[in-house]
Write a protein that holds these residues in place. Structure first.
Motif, PDB file in Angstrom:
ATOM      1  N   TYR A 171       0.831  -1.217   0.000  1.00  0.00           N
ATOM      2  CA  TYR A 171       0.000   0.000   0.000  1.00  0.00           C
ATOM      3  C   TYR A 171       0.859   1.257   0.000  1.00  0.00           C
ATOM      4  O   TYR A 171       0.634   2.180  -0.797  1.00  0.00           O
ATOM      5  CB  TYR A 171      -0.925  -0.025   1.215  1.00  0.00           C
ATOM      6  CG  TYR A 171      -1.751   1.230   1.362  1.00  0.00           C
ATOM      7  CD1 TYR A 171      -2.809   1.496   0.494  1.00  0.00           C
ATOM      8  CD2 TYR A 171      -1.478   2.152   2.372  1.00  0.00           C
ATOM      9  CE1 TYR A 171      -3.566   2.646   0.620  1.00  0.00           C
ATOM     10  CE2 TYR A 171      -2.224   3.308   2.508  1.00  0.00           C
ATOM     11  CZ  TYR A 171      -3.276   3.550   1.631  1.00  0.00           C
ATOM     12  OH  TYR A 171      -4.012   4.699   1.766  1.00  0.00           O
ATOM     13  N   TYR A 191       3.933   1.545  -0.915  1.00  0.00           N
ATOM     14  CA  TYR A 191       4.691   1.614  -2.169  1.00  0.00           C
ATOM     15  C   TYR A 191       3.867   2.274  -3.265  1.00  0.00           C
ATOM     16  O   TYR A 191       4.366   3.105  -4.028  1.00  0.00           O
ATOM     17  CB  TYR A 191       5.120   0.212  -2.582  1.00  0.00           C
ATOM     18  CG  TYR A 191       5.811   0.157  -3.924  1.00  0.00           C
ATOM     19  CD1 TYR A 191       7.116   0.618  -4.075  1.00  0.00           C
ATOM     20  CD2 TYR A 191       5.151  -0.353  -5.044  1.00  0.00           C
ATOM     21  CE1 TYR A 191       7.752   0.570  -5.306  1.00  0.00           C
ATOM     22  CE2 TYR A 191       5.783  -0.406  -6.275  1.00  0.00           C
ATOM     23  CZ  TYR A 191       7.077   0.060  -6.391  1.00  0.00           C
ATOM     24  OH  TYR A 191       7.700   0.017  -7.615  1.00  0.00           O
ATOM     25  N   ARG A 192       2.591   1.904  -3.344  1.00  0.00           N
ATOM     26  CA  ARG A 192       1.732   2.497  -4.368  1.00  0.00           C
ATOM     27  C   ARG A 192       1.479   3.978  -4.106  1.00  0.00           C
ATOM     28  O   ARG A 192       1.270   4.755  -5.037  1.00  0.00           O
ATOM     29  CB  ARG A 192       0.405   1.741  -4.431  1.00  0.00           C
ATOM     30  CG  ARG A 192       0.520   0.371  -5.089  1.00  0.00           C
ATOM     31  CD  ARG A 192      -0.818  -0.357  -5.116  1.00  0.00           C
ATOM     32  NE  ARG A 192      -0.754  -1.577  -5.897  1.00  0.00           N
ATOM     33  CZ  ARG A 192      -0.300  -2.733  -5.455  1.00  0.00           C
ATOM     34  NH1 ARG A 192       0.132  -2.820  -4.211  1.00  0.00           N
ATOM     35  NH2 ARG A 192      -0.269  -3.805  -6.226  1.00  0.00           N
ATOM     36  N   PRO A 216       5.564   3.082 -10.271  1.00  0.00           N
ATOM     37  CA  PRO A 216       5.866   1.668 -10.551  1.00  0.00           C
ATOM     38  C   PRO A 216       7.068   1.509 -11.474  1.00  0.00           C
ATOM     39  O   PRO A 216       7.287   2.297 -12.387  1.00  0.00           O
ATOM     40  CB  PRO A 216       4.584   1.166 -11.226  1.00  0.00           C
ATOM     41  CG  PRO A 216       3.939   2.382 -11.795  1.00  0.00           C
ATOM     42  CD  PRO A 216       4.283   3.504 -10.848  1.00  0.00           C
TER      43      PRO A 216
END
Length: 294
Positions: free
Chosen positions: A105, A107-108, A113
């Motif tokens: 979570y 990371y997003r 990406p």
């Protein structure tokens, strides 16, 4: 460089995250705490190392990010398994799921990406391509052996895992000793995860750890809870991991999953008793209650 030497060098590089995590877990299990949440700590350490490296472009600072990450994880796990005396197995499994979800979570939210850490440079120190961080962390092996097997602190930790009642009668704080063992395990797990991302892969994804925390647990059993033997088993695991890449090239028609499972298959055989039964700490996984002293 000969093929065998190249295989050993690759195995050493691949083994380092597991080696670091397994050394820390040796302290926890010697004190009587089975840290099943090691996989989750590796994941959180990998995420913390990636984020810090992305913003600071410093290998040292990124690896140091494992310290607060490991301590926070240890406090959470310790509250449940040591203070609340919950099942170490159940808490560890839940912690692994929680850590994976939290890391994915965050990371997003924070990271675009597919971004890699290509700007980081790791100085090579020899013809094998092994880096300065590798050799610095390799010093943890003799330090862990001395601390656990040759020092009074290590003796006290092992007493908490072998005979907590006798240790408490002798005036030792069993809960405090177990908590310190768990802290060392979580710190090492987070450091192993940070090393994996910062010094090896250069990117983060949810499955980056890929079972290496569980492999570290197996290495502790295979190494009979002795740091030097545990480190040797981790290197063997790394060499088998490197070997499967070589085998895949020579047997292209075989399913790659078969070779990916090779080091884990050997680990399973090692802890199955095929090479002799391992005598674990007598109170490993057994909750300790203060009132047991009376």
């Amino acid at each position: 460089m000969s093929a065998i030497l190249a295989l050993l060098a690759t195995g050493l590089r691949l083994a380092m995250p597991i080696l670091i995590a397994a050394l820390g877990e040796t302290f926890a299990e010697s004190a009587g705490v089975l840290n099943i949440g090691l996989e989750g700590m590796l994941t959180l350490g990998a995420f913390a190392g990636y984020v810090v490296a992305e913003h600071t472009h410093s290998v040292v600072v990124a690896l140091l990010a494992a310290i607060p990450t490991g301590l926070l994880g240890a406090e959470l796990l310790g509250w449940f398994v040591i203070r609340a005396r919950a099942s170490q197995l159940v808490v560890g499994v839940l912690f692994n799921a929680l850590a994976t979800g939290v890391a994915a979570y965050l990371y997003r939210l924070d990271c675009p990406p597919g971004v890699t850490l290509a700007t980081l440079t790791l100085p090579k120190t020899d013809a094998l391509g092994l880096t300065l961080p590798f050799y610095a962390l390799l010093l943890l092996v003799p330090l862990a052996e001395i601390a656990l097997r040759r020092s009074r602190v290590g003796l006290n930790l092992r007493a908490a895992g072998e005979a907590p009642q006798a240790a408490a009668t002798a005036g030792l704080d069993v809960e405090r000793l177990r908590m310190w063992g768990l802290r060392l395990s979580c710190l090492a797990g987070a450091l192993g995860g940070a090393y994996l991302v910062v010094c090896q892969i250069g990117l983060f994804r949810e499955s980056v750890v890929a079972g290496q925390g569980f492999a570290a647990l197996a290495m502790v059993i295979f190494g009979r809870w002795r740091p030097i033997a545990v480190a040797a088993c981790a290197v063997l695991f790394g060499c088998l991991d490197a070997l499967q890449f070589v085998i895949q090239l020579d047997a292209a028609r075989m399913p790659p999953q078969l070779f990916l499972a090779l080091p884990y298959l050997v680990s399973a055989l090692a802890i199955s008793g095929l090479f002799g039964r391992a005598r674990q700490p007598a109170a490993l996984g057994v909750p300790w209650r203060r009132e047991q002293r009376d």
